[in-house]
Every structure is written in structure tokens, then in C-alpha cells.
Write a protein that holds these residues in place. Structure first.
Motif, PDB file in Angstrom:
ATOM      1  N   THR B  34      32.707 -21.281  82.545  1.00 39.53           N
ATOM      2  CA  THR B  34      32.488 -22.495  81.401  1.00 39.53           C
ATOM      3  C   THR B  34      31.034 -22.417  80.897  1.00 39.53           C
ATOM      4  O   THR B  34      30.260 -21.643  81.236  1.00 39.53           O
ATOM      5  CB  THR B  34      32.477 -23.762  82.361  1.00 39.53           C
ATOM      6  N   ILE B  35      30.833 -22.610  79.822  1.00 42.64           N
ATOM      7  CA  ILE B  35      29.525 -22.931  79.020  1.00 42.64           C
ATOM      8  C   ILE B  35      28.349 -23.394  80.048  1.00 42.64           C
ATOM      9  O   ILE B  35      27.502 -22.845  79.934  1.00 42.64           O
ATOM     10  CB  ILE B  35      29.654 -23.751  77.698  1.00 42.64           C
ATOM     11  N   ARG B  36      28.839 -24.513  80.667  1.00 38.25           N
ATOM     12  CA  ARG B  36      27.790 -25.105  81.627  1.00 38.25           C
ATOM     13  C   ARG B  36      27.588 -24.280  82.749  1.00 38.25           C
ATOM     14  O   ARG B  36      26.192 -23.943  82.965  1.00 38.25           O
ATOM     15  CB  ARG B  36      28.487 -26.368  82.210  1.00 38.25           C
ATOM     16  N   GLY B  37      28.439 -23.232  83.408  1.00 35.14           N
ATOM     17  CA  GLY B  37      28.245 -22.559  84.307  1.00 35.14           C
ATOM     18  C   GLY B  37      27.068 -21.275  83.786  1.00 35.14           C
ATOM     19  O   GLY B  37      26.593 -20.968  84.748  1.00 35.14           O
ATOM     20  N   ILE B  38      27.552 -20.914  82.572  1.00 29.84           N
ATOM     21  CA  ILE B  38      26.837 -19.553  81.861  1.00 29.84           C
ATOM     22  C   ILE B  38      25.410 -20.176  81.682  1.00 29.84           C
ATOM     23  O   ILE B  38      24.630 -19.465  81.974  1.00 29.84           O
ATOM     24  CB  ILE B  38      27.630 -19.172  80.720  1.00 29.84           C
ATOM     25  N   ALA B  39      25.174 -21.228  81.134  1.00 33.56           N
ATOM     26  CA  ALA B  39      24.078 -21.719  81.132  1.00 33.56           C
ATOM     27  C   ALA B  39      23.178 -22.034  82.235  1.00 33.56           C
ATOM     28  O   ALA B  39      22.049 -21.390  82.155  1.00 33.56           O
ATOM     29  CB  ALA B  39      24.055 -23.121  80.195  1.00 33.56           C
ATOM     30  N   ALA B  40      23.525 -22.473  83.234  1.00 34.99           N
ATOM     31  CA  ALA B  40      23.090 -22.604  84.570  1.00 34.99           C
ATOM     32  C   ALA B  40      22.662 -21.201  84.986  1.00 34.99           C
ATOM     33  O   ALA B  40      21.458 -21.272  85.396  1.00 34.99           O
ATOM     34  CB  ALA B  40      24.150 -23.448  85.548  1.00 34.99           C
ATOM     35  N   ALA B  41      23.387 -20.204  84.887  1.00 31.43           N
ATOM     36  CA  ALA B  41      23.232 -18.992  85.394  1.00 31.43           C
ATOM     37  C   ALA B  41      22.160 -18.224  84.656  1.00 31.43           C
ATOM     38  O   ALA B  41      21.420 -17.588  85.213  1.00 31.43           O
ATOM     39  CB  ALA B  41      24.593 -17.917  85.656  1.00 31.43           C
ATOM     40  N   ALA B  42      22.112 -18.608  83.358  1.00 33.70           N
ATOM     41  CA  ALA B  42      21.013 -17.941  82.524  1.00 33.70           C
ATOM     42  C   ALA B  42      19.828 -18.998  82.525  1.00 33.70           C
ATOM     43  O   ALA B  42      18.855 -18.421  81.898  1.00 33.70           O
ATOM     44  CB  ALA B  42      21.509 -18.001  81.258  1.00 33.70           C
ATOM     45  N   ARG B  43      19.786 -20.018  83.392  1.00 33.72           N
ATOM     46  CA  ARG B  43      18.697 -20.988  83.337  1.00 33.72           C
ATOM     47  C   ARG B  43      18.267 -21.443  81.653  1.00 33.72           C
ATOM     48  O   ARG B  43      17.035 -21.455  81.425  1.00 33.72           O
ATOM     49  CB  ARG B  43      17.576 -20.396  83.999  1.00 33.72           C
ATOM     50  N   VAL B  44      19.390 -21.939  80.960  1.00 32.07           N
ATOM     51  CA  VAL B  44      18.876 -22.452  79.748  1.00 32.07           C
ATOM     52  C   VAL B  44      19.892 -23.549  79.655  1.00 32.07           C
ATOM     53  O   VAL B  44      20.847 -23.968  80.487  1.00 32.07           O
ATOM     54  CB  VAL B  44      19.307 -21.409  78.620  1.00 32.07           C
ATOM     55  N   ASP B  45      19.469 -24.422  78.614  1.00 30.01           N
ATOM     56  CA  ASP B  45      20.380 -25.465  78.251  1.00 30.01           C
ATOM     57  C   ASP B  45      21.725 -25.343  77.621  1.00 30.01           C
ATOM     58  O   ASP B  45      21.920 -24.290  76.874  1.00 30.01           O
ATOM     59  CB  ASP B  45      19.624 -26.560  77.244  1.00 30.01           C
ATOM     60  N   PRO B  46      22.812 -25.781  77.961  1.00 30.40           N
ATOM     61  CA  PRO B  46      24.001 -25.538  77.349  1.00 30.40           C
ATOM     62  C   PRO B  46      23.994 -25.366  75.943  1.00 30.40           C
ATOM     63  O   PRO B  46      24.753 -24.841  75.348  1.00 30.40           O
ATOM     64  CB  PRO B  46      25.129 -26.465  78.006  1.00 30.40           C
ATOM     65  N   LYS B  47      23.362 -26.363  75.393  1.00 28.94           N
ATOM     66  CA  LYS B  47      23.428 -26.461  74.076  1.00 28.94           C
ATOM     67  C   LYS B  47      22.817 -25.223  73.150  1.00 28.94           C
ATOM     68  O   LYS B  47      23.367 -24.786  72.257  1.00 28.94           O
ATOM     69  CB  LYS B  47      22.296 -27.688  73.469  1.00 28.94           C
ATOM     70  N   LEU B  48      21.887 -24.457  74.143  1.00 31.42           N
ATOM     71  CA  LEU B  48      21.457 -23.365  73.547  1.00 31.42           C
ATOM     72  C   LEU B  48      22.628 -22.070  73.478  1.00 31.42           C
ATOM     73  O   LEU B  48      22.675 -21.370  72.454  1.00 31.42           O
ATOM     74  CB  LEU B  48      20.374 -22.705  74.285  1.00 31.42           C
ATOM     75  N   VAL B  49      23.522 -22.130  74.163  1.00 32.12           N
ATOM     76  CA  VAL B  49      24.427 -21.264  74.544  1.00 32.12           C
ATOM     77  C   VAL B  49      25.497 -21.417  73.424  1.00 32.12           C
ATOM     78  O   VAL B  49      25.943 -20.700  72.617  1.00 32.12           O
ATOM     79  CB  VAL B  49      25.320 -21.367  75.977  1.00 32.12           C
ATOM     80  N   LEU B  50      25.617 -22.876  73.049  1.00 35.23           N
ATOM     81  CA  LEU B  50      26.648 -23.149  71.931  1.00 35.23           C
ATOM     82  C   LEU B  50      25.698 -22.893  70.754  1.00 35.23           C
ATOM     83  O   LEU B  50      26.428 -22.389  69.447  1.00 35.23           O
ATOM     84  CB  LEU B  50      26.981 -24.743  71.988  1.00 35.23           C
ATOM     85  N   HIS B  51      24.432 -23.039  70.461  1.00 29.65           N
ATOM     86  CA  HIS B  51      23.644 -22.573  69.630  1.00 29.65           C
ATOM     87  C   HIS B  51      23.987 -21.113  68.980  1.00 29.65           C
ATOM     88  O   HIS B  51      24.093 -20.848  67.837  1.00 29.65           O
ATOM     89  CB  HIS B  51      22.570 -22.954  69.604  1.00 29.65           C
ATOM     90  N   TYR B  52      23.772 -20.411  70.002  1.00 31.44           N
ATOM     91  CA  TYR B  52      24.198 -18.803  69.603  1.00 31.44           C
ATOM     92  C   TYR B  52      25.453 -18.559  69.350  1.00 31.44           C
ATOM     93  O   TYR B  52      25.659 -17.634  68.648  1.00 31.44           O
ATOM     94  CB  TYR B  52      23.593 -18.138  71.059  1.00 31.44           C
ATOM     95  N   PHE B  53      26.419 -19.187  70.384  1.00 32.10           N
ATOM     96  CA  PHE B  53      27.736 -18.572  70.174  1.00 32.10           C
ATOM     97  C   PHE B  53      28.791 -19.505  69.783  1.00 32.10           C
ATOM     98  O   PHE B  53      30.052 -19.139  69.933  1.00 32.10           O
ATOM     99  CB  PHE B  53      28.060 -18.061  71.661  1.00 32.10           C
ATOM    100  N   GLU B  54      28.465 -20.688  69.670  1.00 32.91           N
ATOM    101  CA  GLU B  54      29.490 -21.846  69.208  1.00 32.91           C
ATOM    102  C   GLU B  54      30.544 -22.254  70.303  1.00 32.91           C
ATOM    103  O   GLU B  54      30.892 -23.267  70.140  1.00 32.91           O
ATOM    104  CB  GLU B  54      30.406 -21.213  67.851  1.00 32.91           C
TER     105      GLU B  54
END
Lengths: 202, 202
Positions: B34-54
Motif C-alpha cells: 500500500t502507499i501507506r505501507g511504503i511511506a511508513a517504510a520510507a519514513r515519509v508522509d504518504p502524500k509525498l509518495v503520491l506527489h512523486y508517483f501519483e
């Protein structure tokens, strides 16, 4: 298929020939290797190589653990004529992959994808012993194009059904898959328009 | 295709997300990550994941170096309608393989053949983001069978033309190959009889 399997009671000579054959094929390719060269490398009489394997094709099939013998299988598939060839070939191909030979076929695909030289070696064998035999039986233009297009559909089914396991192809019965792709193969083999390069143009 | 390429000037955050994404996809599969799980593993905000990759699909494409963006490419191929879809799809597929993206496609095939888990991961992505999108547009029975049969013909062409390099497929022009296999894809997509399991039977 017996010819490519292991035979009991042939001692170490057969294995010695197969080891020499693998080296000779790797060095000279399928075209470059000869019965004489394989015999010399194994330090046996060429007649002994022919005694065990009948032909260069036979040595290659055994050395590479190829899952069937094209010299027997392809003429048998062609024997009833071009009618229905597509579905017969599809059934035969799927039966091989669904049999214990499937593991050997899978190993061959793996080696071809990971090694350019393994790919070249197998390509020469398949082109000459399978595709050329099929092409020779076709009665239309561009038989090599037709045979290789049919091969592409078969290889694609192997990849999706057995390697990547995409559904519903992976779980469908052999008969069903053969019925789905049989008409594609048949069209490549016998439809005059199948080798046209655009609508209506040869 | 831009979305899956490297972007300049995004520092280490983007790479950190991609590394985390590869771990999460390897662990949970395409469905499970999940986006949430990836964000947590990268220690960033999920919004940042969506910002980069949609989208999750976008993260996956970038993390796996997938050679095109299905969310953009498949709707564009479907947009003119089902007429001529077979040849359009064939052309697009061959263009990707003939482009620098071909090396990435080749690397993906290699990883799928050598690793069952890589095969499963890519299968889930391709089934959901490519085959399901195609199937949804088809107006006949068994759309998943139709889409996966078309995929098998495309994958087989990739194997014979680019991996094993069988002639005459390897040297033929992209237009010619698309013209040869386009009718096969079109038949799988739009011929009512293409999913019958034997002659005349549904």
C-alpha cells in the motif's frame, strides 16, 4: 521420446560422449559441431556416437535434455496433412509442457533467457530441426515466416501458462488451450493472407 | 512514459521511497503493498509518495523500471475503439521493445523467468493494470481469456524477436511484424468464436 531419455546399462561411455558433446556444441554452435569432433573429444569411435544417438540431432537432444525428439515428433504431426495441423501441434506442445518433460522445457527457457550463447545454440537447433521441418511441409509463400509466427504463439503460451502462470491460461484444460490457439497456428500455416505486410498487400 | 523515468533534482527522497517500495512489493506482492505501507517504510508522509508517483501503479512502474505507463498507454490504445486495436497494440508493444525501454523489458523477462516471486509480482501488476483494462473494453464473452491470449502472442513475439532472435522475426521491420500478428490479436479481442473450446461449441 525414448531416444532423448537416459538408457540404463550403457556405463560411462554414454555420459563421456554427452559431456564432450556439450563442450563441442558450446564451442562450435549447433551448426559447427560434428559427430567426428564430438567423438574425438570423447576419445571414442564416431560409430559409437551414432550407435548411442543415431544422429547429431540425437546427441544434441540428449546432451541438452530436450523434452522431445523432433526427428520423430514433427513428421508424425505432419503425417495426416495440413488440415488440423494447428490444433495437433498445439496439443502436442501443451502435452509436452504438462508432462515431466515440462520441467526440462522450463530449464531450457531459463537458460535461453539468461545466456545469449545458450539462446543461440537452442535457436539454431529449433530453427533447423523443428521450424525448417514445418516450413518444408507448407505449401504457401514465406514458409519460414509462417513457421516462426506459429512458434511465437506457442512460446508465448508456454511463458504465460507455465512460467508466469497468468490466469485463466494457467488453469485451463490442455484441450481448451489447444482449441484457443489452434486456429491461430492454422492461420499462420495455411492462410494465404497471413504473411501480407499490410491490409491487402503482399 | 515520463512518469516511470528518473527525474532530476529530487534528491534522495525519491530513491528512498523506491527502495522502500521494492521491499514492500517483494514482501506483500502487488496487491498487498500500500502507499501507506511504503511511506511508513520510507519514513515519509504518504502524500509525498503520491506527489512523486501519483498512484501505487506509478510507484510500482518506477520501482520496477517498467518500460511504459499502463495508466496512460492502455486508454490511449483503446480510445479509437475496438476496430484496429490488434494492430495498434502490436505496434505499440514492438515500439517499446525496439526503444531504449526494450532493455528494461528484457531485464523484466529475465527476472520473471529466473524467480517465481518476481514472476508473481509482475503477473499481478500486468493482470490488473494491463489485461484487466483491456478486458474491460471488450464487448464479448470471456474477456480475461481474450486479453490473456492476446498477451501470449505478444510475449511470444518478444521472446522470439528480441530474446532468442529467431529469423525472420528478428530482422523484420516493426510494421511488418505488427501486420503479421495484428489480425491474431484482433481475432482474440473481437471474434465471437475465438473463445470456443472446440469447433462450433461454446
Amino acid at each position: 521420446m525414448a531416444r532423448t531419455g537416459r538408457r540404463p546399462g550403457t556405463g560411462g561411455t554414454r555420459e563421456k560422449i554427452l559431456r564432450a558433446a556439450r563442450r563441442q556444441f558450446a564451442r562450435g554452435g549447433y551448426e559447427g559441431a560434428t559427430i567426428r569432433g564430438i567423438a574425438a573429444a570423447a576419445r571414442v569411435d564416431p560409430k559409437l556416437v551414432l550407435h548411442y544417438f543415431e544422429s547429431k540431432e540425437g546427441v544434441f537432444s540428449a546432451a541438452m535434455d530436450f523434452p522431445f525428439d523432433p526427428a520423430a515428433a514433427i513428421p508424425a504431426l505432419l503425417e495426416p496433412g495440413l488440415d488440423g495441423l494447428g490444433e495437433r501441434l498445439a496439443r502436442f506442445f501443451i502435452e509436452v509442457w504438462d508432462s515431466p518433460g515440462g520441467a526440462r522445457a522450463h530449464a531450457i527457457v531459463r537458460s535461453m533467457v539468461s545466456s545469449d550463447s545458450a539462446a543461440a545454440l537452442m535457436r539454431d537447433f529449433v530453427s533447423r530441426e523443428i521450424l525448417a521441418r514445418l516450413a518444408q511441409a507448407l505449401k504457401l509463400d514465406r514458409p519460414q515466416v509462417r513457421a516462426s509466427l506459429a512458434a511465437s504463439q506457442l512460446v508465448g503460451i508456454a511463458m504465460l501458462r507455465y512460467v508466469v502462470k497468468v490466469e485463466p491460461l494457467a488453469s485451463a484444460s490442455p484441450e481448451r488451450v489447444a482449441a484457443w490457439i489452434g486456429p491461430t497456428l492454422q492461420r499462420y500455416f495455411t492462410d494465404p493472407s497471413a504473411t501480407r505486410s499490410s491490409q491487402g498487400q503482399p
